[in-house]
Design a protein around this motif. Structure first.
Motif, PDB file in Angstrom:
ATOM      1  N   LEU B  29      -7.457  -2.791 -14.149  1.00 58.02           N
ATOM      2  CA  LEU B  29      -6.969  -2.332 -12.852  1.00 58.02           C
ATOM      3  C   LEU B  29      -7.657  -3.039 -11.702  1.00 58.02           C
ATOM      4  O   LEU B  29      -7.006  -3.580 -10.814  1.00 58.02           O
ATOM      5  CB  LEU B  29      -7.153  -0.823 -12.757  1.00 58.02           C
ATOM      6  N   VAL B  39       2.184  -0.574 -14.891  1.00 53.15           N
ATOM      7  CA  VAL B  39       1.773   0.624 -15.616  1.00 53.15           C
ATOM      8  C   VAL B  39       2.996   1.298 -16.219  1.00 53.15           C
ATOM      9  O   VAL B  39       3.004   1.678 -17.389  1.00 53.15           O
ATOM     10  CB  VAL B  39       1.026   1.609 -14.696  1.00 53.15           C
ATOM     11  N   PRO B  56       3.901  12.697 -17.711  1.00 56.20           N
ATOM     12  CA  PRO B  56       3.362  12.136 -16.462  1.00 56.20           C
ATOM     13  C   PRO B  56       1.885  12.469 -16.243  1.00 56.20           C
ATOM     14  O   PRO B  56       1.126  11.631 -15.786  1.00 56.20           O
ATOM     15  CB  PRO B  56       4.227  12.778 -15.378  1.00 56.20           C
ATOM     16  N   GLN B  57       1.493  13.697 -16.603  1.00 52.05           N
ATOM     17  CA  GLN B  57       0.107  14.069 -16.316  1.00 52.05           C
ATOM     18  C   GLN B  57      -0.896  13.300 -17.169  1.00 52.05           C
ATOM     19  O   GLN B  57      -2.088  13.318 -16.904  1.00 52.05           O
ATOM     20  CB  GLN B  57      -0.109  15.591 -16.453  1.00 52.05           C
ATOM     21  N   VAL B  59      -0.498   9.961 -17.632  1.00 56.84           N
ATOM     22  CA  VAL B  59      -0.540   8.583 -17.138  1.00 56.84           C
ATOM     23  C   VAL B  59      -1.616   8.519 -16.063  1.00 56.84           C
ATOM     24  O   VAL B  59      -1.351   8.628 -14.871  1.00 56.84           O
ATOM     25  CB  VAL B  59       0.836   8.143 -16.597  1.00 56.84           C
ATOM     26  N   THR B  60      -2.841   8.415 -16.495  1.00 53.17           N
ATOM     27  CA  THR B  60      -3.973   8.460 -15.565  1.00 53.17           C
ATOM     28  C   THR B  60      -4.908   7.295 -15.834  1.00 53.17           C
ATOM     29  O   THR B  60      -4.855   6.643 -16.878  1.00 53.17           O
ATOM     30  CB  THR B  60      -4.785   9.755 -15.736  1.00 53.17           C
ATOM     31  N   LEU B  61      -5.772   7.126 -14.862  1.00 57.36           N
ATOM     32  CA  LEU B  61      -6.821   6.119 -14.899  1.00 57.36           C
ATOM     33  C   LEU B  61      -7.638   6.217 -16.185  1.00 57.36           C
ATOM     34  O   LEU B  61      -7.962   5.205 -16.802  1.00 57.36           O
ATOM     35  CB  LEU B  61      -7.694   6.420 -13.682  1.00 57.36           C
ATOM     36  N   ASP B  62      -7.958   7.456 -16.598  1.00 56.81           N
ATOM     37  CA  ASP B  62      -8.826   7.648 -17.773  1.00 56.81           C
ATOM     38  C   ASP B  62      -8.201   7.077 -19.039  1.00 56.81           C
ATOM     39  O   ASP B  62      -8.899   6.698 -19.962  1.00 56.81           O
ATOM     40  CB  ASP B  62      -9.090   9.146 -18.024  1.00 56.81           C
ATOM     41  N   PHE B  64      -5.832   4.511 -19.053  1.00 58.37           N
ATOM     42  CA  PHE B  64      -5.265   3.167 -18.916  1.00 58.37           C
ATOM     43  C   PHE B  64      -6.210   2.123 -18.325  1.00 58.37           C
ATOM     44  O   PHE B  64      -5.795   1.031 -18.009  1.00 58.37           O
ATOM     45  CB  PHE B  64      -3.975   3.216 -18.087  1.00 58.37           C
TER      46      PHE B  64
END
Lengths: 514, 79
Positions: B29, B39, B56-57, B59-62, B64
């Protein structure tokens, strides 16, 4: 309060309430006292390395607590800061470094290595990273934290903001301390910012919304909550960040808000800290705005209009029963509007024309581009010794009966096809309203016969046939305004600032319709 | 397990450079490899390839930030 320079509020609050948080990022904070002291140290380091008032200082960083120090340190040294996109390709970075003669650059460990790829003749003096021949933050902190004592007036330049010019070469807009403070104060007053507010810095620094984020917040002694770039790429991480950092005010583009609504898992997040959302940069598709307002009933919404040359020149506080399209509202207190037709005559109510703006936030022009400056400004007799200078926005608007302005589109988004004038944004709006269409982008490509042809790209929810969409459009648009092709796509291309990239679409689709 | 496959997809479909260096722990990122469009293309690819649903919940930074993170997440969804 002596608030005539961009950095004056930071110095003011550093004296008045040094322990209040000025910046926050991922749970860490820096106080006004610490920010002011660190900025003085950087200013003294820059001056020691030969920075003279008016020199440009590049800021090429990701969002981090050091960003505030970089901005205010540059300003306190008398420098003109130039925000640079951390994701900028090296050639474009080299172009800007050369174009405005950046000899001092504040950057980070992560980015500094990429400087090796550029011509050593352009290589600026580097501050921030731990790297050979760079002045690290540790070294910067060895400089005195006393005020550098550079004398500035509000007509001095504060920052230079590069946008992609229509020729493809970036052009640098010059903004004074005076103009920035006027913009900052407008924002702080409009939203009623207080020292308890936590304002997101979501937009990239090189995007003019960030001037509100940083400087309106500083006017009120509030806290700027920096949103790391990776968080902005994940709607669910972003809503979580709003919750965890208790963000109260957000200024962003419609795209971010639509993503938040669609994929942000909002119902699983406590967003009760939010009190005001401002949006701008492009029109907000009304159906999505309605859904967002329904999902966040306690939040106020404002549509802010203004090119980066004259930021925030009009705005519209959106009521629950807003008309379509969302008006851009009325001119701000620090601006005067003039709508002119093709002959330069003033337009009346209901007459379409180009919006020209006279504003205390107005740019001083483009750096080293007398050609652009000659075209961009309109001089009108003021009745006094000095003419009034208006910026020609290139945007077509109409004044409604109730005095509100409607944005109709870019002048260059109005095309002639088979002799008819078509407003591409009208077609886009009509297509976007159709059932099953999530988002629509309408653009024109050369038709190979010297005229232009209309095309559309859409993102769809569920099974919708493009042919059927075309049929439905036939009911609302004249035949000459119908797209020759509607191409379903997974995602629409975006510019770095999150707007639909119509130019990219036109380039991608310039062949025959499939 | 899926690191190689995901790396190939990112190289071929997202950065368009099949020989790009990409270690499992490289930040996708901050380096600008993944933008928000990428993404969602990646999410669609993972859903299809591994026959999983990614809400959707999630699909987070943690999940990806790096190839290793994505791999671990995919594994947890398949489990």
């Amino acid at each position: 309060m002596l608030d005539f320079l961009i950095h004056s509020p930071v110095e003011h609050y550093a004296r008045l309430s040094p322990d209040r948080p000025a910046m926050a990022c991922q749970g860490a904070e820096v106080t006004y006292g610490a920010l002011d002291a660190a900025s003085n140290q950087l200013a003294n380091a820059l001056i020691d390395h030969g920075l003279a008032p008016g020199d440009r200082v590049g800021i090429w960083m990701h969002k981090s607590l050091d960003l505030g120090t970089a901005i205010y340190g540059s300003l306190k040294a008398g420098g003109v800061f130039v925000p640079l996109d951390p994701f900028l390709p090296t050639e474009r970075l080299a172009f800007i470094l050369e174009d405005c003669g950046i000899r001092h650059l504040v950057t980070s460990d992560l980015l500094v290595g990429r400087l090796d790829a550029i011509d050593s003749g352009l290589r600026p003096d580097v501050f921030g990273p731990v790297h050979e021949s760079s002045t690290s933050w540790d070294h910067v902190r060895s400089y005195p934290a006393s005020h550098p004592g550079v004398r500035l007036i509000d007509q001095d330049l504060g920052y230079l903001m590069y946008t992609s010019g229509s020729t493809g070469e970036p052009k640098g807009m010059m903004h004074t301390h005076h103009g920035s403070v006027s913009y900052a104060r407008w924002g702080a007053l409009h939203v009623g910012l207080q020292s308890t507010d936590r304002v997101a810095s979501h937009a990239p620094l090189h995007f003019d919304l960030s001037i509100f984020d940083f400087f309106s917040t500083a006017q009120a002694g509030g806290t700027v909550v920096l949103v790391p770039e990776p968080v902005t790429k994940f709607p669910a991480s972003w809503t979580r960040y709003v919750q965890d950092e208790r963000i109260s005010v957000v200024f962003t583009v419609p795209y971010t808000l639509m993503e938040m609504l669609e994929r942000g898992a909002m119902e699983q997040t406590d967003l009760s800290s939010l009190r005001w959302i401002l949006f701008g940069g492009e029109p907000f598709p009304p159906k999505h705005l309605r859904s967002l307002m329904a999902a966040l009933p306690d939040v106020r919404f404002t549509n802010v209009y203004g090119p980066a040359e004259a930021p925030s020149c009009t705005c519209y506080d959106v009521p629950p029963d807003f008309p379509e399209p969302v008006p851009i509202g009325t001119v701000s207190k620090n601006s005067v509007d003039l709508i002119v037709d093709e002959n330069g005559d003033e337009c009346g109510i209901g007459e379409e024309g180009e919006l020209c703006i006279r504003s205390s936030t107005l740019t001083r022009g483009y750096w080293n581009r007398p050609d652009l400056n000659a075209r961009a400004f309109l001089r009108r007799d003021s009745g006094g010794p000095f003419p009034h200078v208006y910026y020609r926005t290139g945007d077509v608007v109409v004044r409604r009966e109730d005095g509100l302005l409607d944005f109709l589109g870019r002048r260059d988004r109005m095309i002639k096809t088979r002799g008819h004038r078509v407003e591409l944004d009208d077609v886009e709006l009509a297509l976007g309203r159709q059932e099953g269409v999530v988002e629509a982008a309408v653009f024109a490509v050369p038709d190979g016969r010297g005229s232009r042809q209309i095309r559309a790209a859409v993102t769809l929810s569920g099974d919708v046939d493009p042919t059927e969409l075309l049929q439905r459009l036939r009911a609302v648009l004249p035949g000459y305004a119908l797209p020759a092709a509607i191409v379903p796509t997974k995602e629409l291309p975006r510019t770095t600032s999150g707007k639909i990239d119509h130019r990219q679409l036109a380039a991608d689709h310039s062949g025959a319709p499939s | 397990m899926s690191v190689e496959t995901i790396r190939d997809f990112i190289r071929a479909e997202i950065v368009n450079d099949r020989s790009m260096d990409l270690a499992p722990d490289d930040n996708l990122l901050l380096s600008g490899i993944l933008d928000s469009l990428a993404v969602f293309r990646l999410v669609a690819y993972l859903e299809e390839t591994y026959e999983i649903e990614i809400p959707p919940q999630d699909v987070t930074l943690d999940h990806f930030a790096t190839l290793a993170h994505i791999d671990a997440y995919v594994l947890s969804r398949r489990g």
